[in-house]
Scaffold this active site. Structure first.
Site, PDB file in Angstrom:
ATOM      1  N   GLY A 113      34.284  43.282  37.492  1.00 24.56           N
ATOM      2  CA  GLY A 113      35.501  43.065  38.277  1.00 24.56           C
ATOM      3  C   GLY A 113      36.656  42.853  37.335  1.00 24.56           C
ATOM      4  O   GLY A 113      36.777  43.518  36.317  1.00 24.56           O
ATOM      5  N   CYS A 114      37.489  41.902  37.645  1.00 22.37           N
ATOM      6  CA  CYS A 114      38.663  41.603  36.827  1.00 22.37           C
ATOM      7  C   CYS A 114      38.243  41.149  35.431  1.00 22.37           C
ATOM      8  O   CYS A 114      37.429  40.243  35.292  1.00 22.37           O
ATOM      9  CB  CYS A 114      39.477  40.507  37.515  1.00 22.37           C
ATOM     10  SG  CYS A 114      40.847  39.913  36.535  1.00 22.37           S
ATOM     11  N   PHE A 115      38.812  41.764  34.401  1.00 19.63           N
ATOM     12  CA  PHE A 115      38.411  41.395  33.033  1.00 19.63           C
ATOM     13  C   PHE A 115      38.853  40.000  32.642  1.00 19.63           C
ATOM     14  O   PHE A 115      38.304  39.406  31.720  1.00 19.63           O
ATOM     15  CB  PHE A 115      38.822  42.424  31.987  1.00 19.63           C
ATOM     16  CG  PHE A 115      40.243  42.935  31.996  1.00 19.63           C
ATOM     17  CD1 PHE A 115      41.324  42.166  32.364  1.00 19.63           C
ATOM     18  CD2 PHE A 115      40.485  44.243  31.607  1.00 19.63           C
ATOM     19  CE1 PHE A 115      42.615  42.655  32.348  1.00 19.63           C
ATOM     20  CE2 PHE A 115      41.772  44.756  31.572  1.00 19.63           C
ATOM     21  CZ  PHE A 115      42.838  43.953  31.947  1.00 19.63           C
TER      22      PHE A 115
END
Length: 181
Positions: free
Chosen positions: A14-16
């Site tokens: 998902g979001c890094f």
């Protein structure tokens, strides 16, 4: 002089910003870089382009770790237990292929370990694991404002409501893997 057995893991959950924050606290991790991989357009993508979902890239982190301190298997177990590997192209409110759960392996050994970890952990999840396992492609480092994002923006809403709970979960599940700070 001691030499280190440095290896690379490239993963996207998902979001890094979330995965970066977790792995910066893992014992044996030397460096974590947020970036993009797995796309199908020429040139270096920008954050805006990747967020559009049109480039095919995933938000990933590249983890440099000392394999004499932490194994690739342990890296993947931490990864798989600190995001939801059962949601296709989604983590929380973030939706699109750029937020897919993915392991980019760098050699056949990493591929075999990734397959074994997913097989082993699948019995602990109610839904099937949909984490993609793909050969590593070109890694593009994200813009500077995306590096060390949580530490630089801890009071920001997204950090407080999304990343902090993931860190709490990580610290509880993997207390033995925390760096001594």
């Amino acid at each position: 002089m001691t030499t280190k057995n440095l290896q690379i893991a490239t993963i996207g959950g998902g979001c890094f910003w979330c995965t970066e924050a977790v792995f910066l606290e893992v014992k044996g991790v030397e460096k974590v870089v947020s970036g993009y991989s797995g796309g199908n357009v020429p040139g270096k993508p920008t954050y805006r382009e990747v967020c559009s979902g049109l480039t095919g890239h995933a938000e990933v982190i590249q983890v440099t770790f000392d394999a004499d301190v932490i194994s690739y298997e342990d890296i993947l177990v931490i990864f798989m237990t600190t995001h939801d590997p059962t949601t296709l192209n989604r983590q929380g409110a973030d939706r699109g292929t750029q937020y897919r759960s993915v392991i980019f392996y760098h050699d056949d050994t990493q591929k075999a370990i990734a397959e074994a970890v997913i097989n082993e952990l699948s019995k602990y999840f109610e839904d099937p694991i949909v984490t993609e396992i793909s050969e590593a492609q070109t890694f593009f480092e994200a813009e500077q404002e995306h590096q060390d994002y949580y530490r630089n923006n801890e009071q920001q809403g997204y950090c407080s409501f999304v990343i902090t709970p993931k860190l709490v979960k990580f610290r509880k599940l993997h207390a033995d893997k925390l760096k001594n700070t």
